[in-house]
Design an enzyme around this catalytic site. Structure first.
Site, mmCIF file in Angstrom:
data_model
loop_
_atom_site.group_PDB
_atom_site.id
_atom_site.type_symbol
_atom_site.label_atom_id
_atom_site.label_comp_id
_atom_site.label_asym_id
_atom_site.label_seq_id
_atom_site.Cartn_x
_atom_site.Cartn_y
_atom_site.Cartn_z
ATOM 1 N N PHE A 111 5.043 -0.079 -0.149
ATOM 2 C CA PHE A 111 4.847 1.010 -1.111
ATOM 3 C C PHE A 111 4.439 2.334 -0.464
ATOM 4 C CE2 PHE A 111 0.762 2.754 -2.482
ATOM 5 C CZ PHE A 111 -0.134 2.074 -1.682
ATOM 6 N N LYS A 112 3.950 2.309 0.776
ATOM 7 C CA LYS A 112 3.543 3.577 1.385
ATOM 8 C C LYS A 112 4.728 4.523 1.560
ATOM 9 C CE LYS A 112 -0.805 1.946 3.098
ATOM 10 N NZ LYS A 112 -0.656 0.563 2.559
#
Ligand SMILES: *Cc1c(COP(=O)(O)O)cnc(C)c1O
Length: 496
Positions: A111-112
């Site tokens: 998700f980063k």
């Protein structure tokens, strides 16, 4: 409405968004927060008709109000394009009575990427707006994942360089391979003969090194930081919670105005804080369920009002949540003090001195939006196996923590509010642990490379590009340095 930022510890006020993005951290060590919160301008119906990019603009313009429409749309369109392997960017998958919001369709399959694909554009645009002519050089120490995601975001972005330091023997073979094969003329990777703390300390020293800064300035370069407390990482994360709601409306799963719960597997408290900010600006959210692994500092905090990092650090199968000091929690603390910078600074001082603080009953009373819970390693593996058997849907261990926590929460409370679970990594990123949970006897003996094929067979999900690349991409970086050579290494990279 013009939104300005201030430090949670009081030294700075009236800071425009673009300045806050460039600075990262405030000068007093505090975090930038909006002086007042905006509210969603578009109706939920309108939002539910928008593409990811359009909706990103509708949300981000509220927080980044000194960026022009043209600037912001350029940043959004440069970030959320074919780098993502699905046009929805953040699709939703229904399983186990919940809605899994898949935030892992970007370049490094975690998700980063959602924030680190846009941060370089927000930063270079901010530099231009503030008449900064220097090239921006991002310096990062990484224990594996963040460095790769930051490089993937900054690779070949004009006006930037990025140098990543990692501990030579402190990352997994897959993580190392991902980093040393990184493409992009402006990316630089240095293995350090030392541990992560050595690398981190070395980077911090360089940020504070005035002589180095002066020499680089003369060469037209200045340092900046891409770490998770930058509001340029927080704001893009608010977007996908609004998008999740809009997607559920569009799919007819909920009606406009219905409330949802959001469950977030939490480490540094950035992702769940973004969900809280989405609620503050008007998204109909009931509970925010903060899911921890066995490093359950946040569970204890929500249940006792005491934050205490004095405890053993446990290595789990969800390493990105193995954290004892959740930096972004400071923004929540600031809010529940009633925006009292003095009180926030005092609590943070207590944390840095004794590793501990306790909030007042008044502050605790304002935490009713949150439910804190945690899952043991056994519970995480059981949730992965159960959801695979029941729905043929494979979760990574971080998402497994959230799924286990949510299942227990629902059973205990009887709360049947439709719930979005933030799904933070592709199972391919943690194939060994995922396959172990599903069938240890069969899969444990396989090599890393064999496991990718096995996971493909089990999940039916195509092997992502990020995994294909580490199998075939040539090694591009082979610099190794001693800890005391970090500064010289940076000098030679940037002047060379
Ligand atoms: C970073 C990370 C988390 C934790 O997110 P925070 O914003 O630090 O709370 C959870 N899962 C994965 C896969 C991550 O990379």
């Amino acid at each position: 409405m013009d939104i300005l930022y201030r430090s949670t510890r009081g030294a700075e006020t009236g800071v425009p968004a673009s300045r806050a993005v460039l600075n990262g951290l405030a000068s007093d060590g505090g975090l930038y927060v909006p002086e007042q919160f905006p509210v969603l301008e578009n109706s939920l119906e309108e939002l539910s008709g928008m593409s990811y990019q359009e909706l990103a603009y509708a949300v981000m313009k509220l927080f980044l109000s000194d960026y022009t429409e043209e600037e912001l749309r350029f940043c959004i369109n440069s970030a959320y394009d074919e780098k993502f392997d699905v046009p929805e960017i953040a699709p939703i998958r229904k399983a186990d009575g919940a809605y899994f919001l898949e935030l892992f369709h970007g370049k490094t399959i975690a998700f980063k990427d959602m924030a680190l694909s846009i941060l370089p554009y927000l930063m270079t645009t901010a530099a231009k707006k503030n008449q900064i002519k220097n090239e921006i050089c991002i310096l990062t120490a990484t224990s594996g994942d963040t460095g790769k995601a930051a490089m993937a975001g900054f690779a070949d972005v004009p006006g930037t360089q990025i140098i990543v330091f990692y501990p030579k023997d402190g990352v997994s073979p897959v993580q190392e391979r991902q980093m040393v094969t990184q493409k992009g003329e402006n990316t630089h990777v240095v293995a350090i003969r030392g541990n992560f703390d050595d690398a981190q300390t070395g980077v911090k020293k360089m940020f504070g090194n005035k002589a180095l800064a002066a020499d680089l300035d003369a060469a037209g370069i200045q340092f900046s930081s891409a770490n998770s407390i930058n509001i340029g990482r927080l704001v893009p994360q608010v977007v996908y919670y609004v998008y999740a709601y809009a997607s559920l409306v569009r799919a007819g799963e909920i009606a406009v105005g219905d409330k949802i719960n959001i469950t977030v597997p939490t480490g540094n408290f950035g992702n769940i804080l973004a969900a809280y900010y989405a609620k503050i600006i008007g998204l109909p959210v009931a509970k925010l369920i903060c899911a921890s692994n066995e490093n359950k500092v946040l569970f204890d905090f929500f249940n006792t009002g005491i934050y205490d990092r004095n405890r053993p650090f446990i290595l789990t199968s969800s390493p990105s949540m193995d954290i004892l000091v959740s930096s972004n929690l400071e923004r929540l603390i600031f809010r529940i003090t009633g925006d009292d910078a003095g009180e926030t600074a005092a609590l943070m001082e207590a944390l840095s001195k004794g590793g501990k603080y306790e909030i007042t009953p008044d502050m605790r009373a304002q935490l009713s939006d949150f439910a804190g819970a945690f899952a043991s390693e056994e519970e995480v593996f059981a949730a992965i196996a159960r959801i695979y058997q029941q729905d043929s849907y494979v979760l990574d261990p971080h998402t497994g923590v959230a799924a286990a926590v949510y299942g227990a929460y629902r059973a205990k409370t009887g709360d049947e509010t439709p719930t979005v679970i933030a799904s933070t990594a592709s199972p391919y990123k943690f194939a060994r642990n995922v396959l172990h949970a599903i069938d240890a006897e069969r899969f444990d003996p396989l090599t890393d490379m064999e496991q990718f094929d096995a996971l493909h067979e089990v999940s039916g999900v195509a092997i992502p590009q990020a995994i294909e690349e580490i199998r075939t991409a040539p090694v591009r970086h082979n610099t190794v340095a001693d800890v005391d050579q970090m500064e010289n290494t940076v000098r030679s990279i940037l002047k060379g």
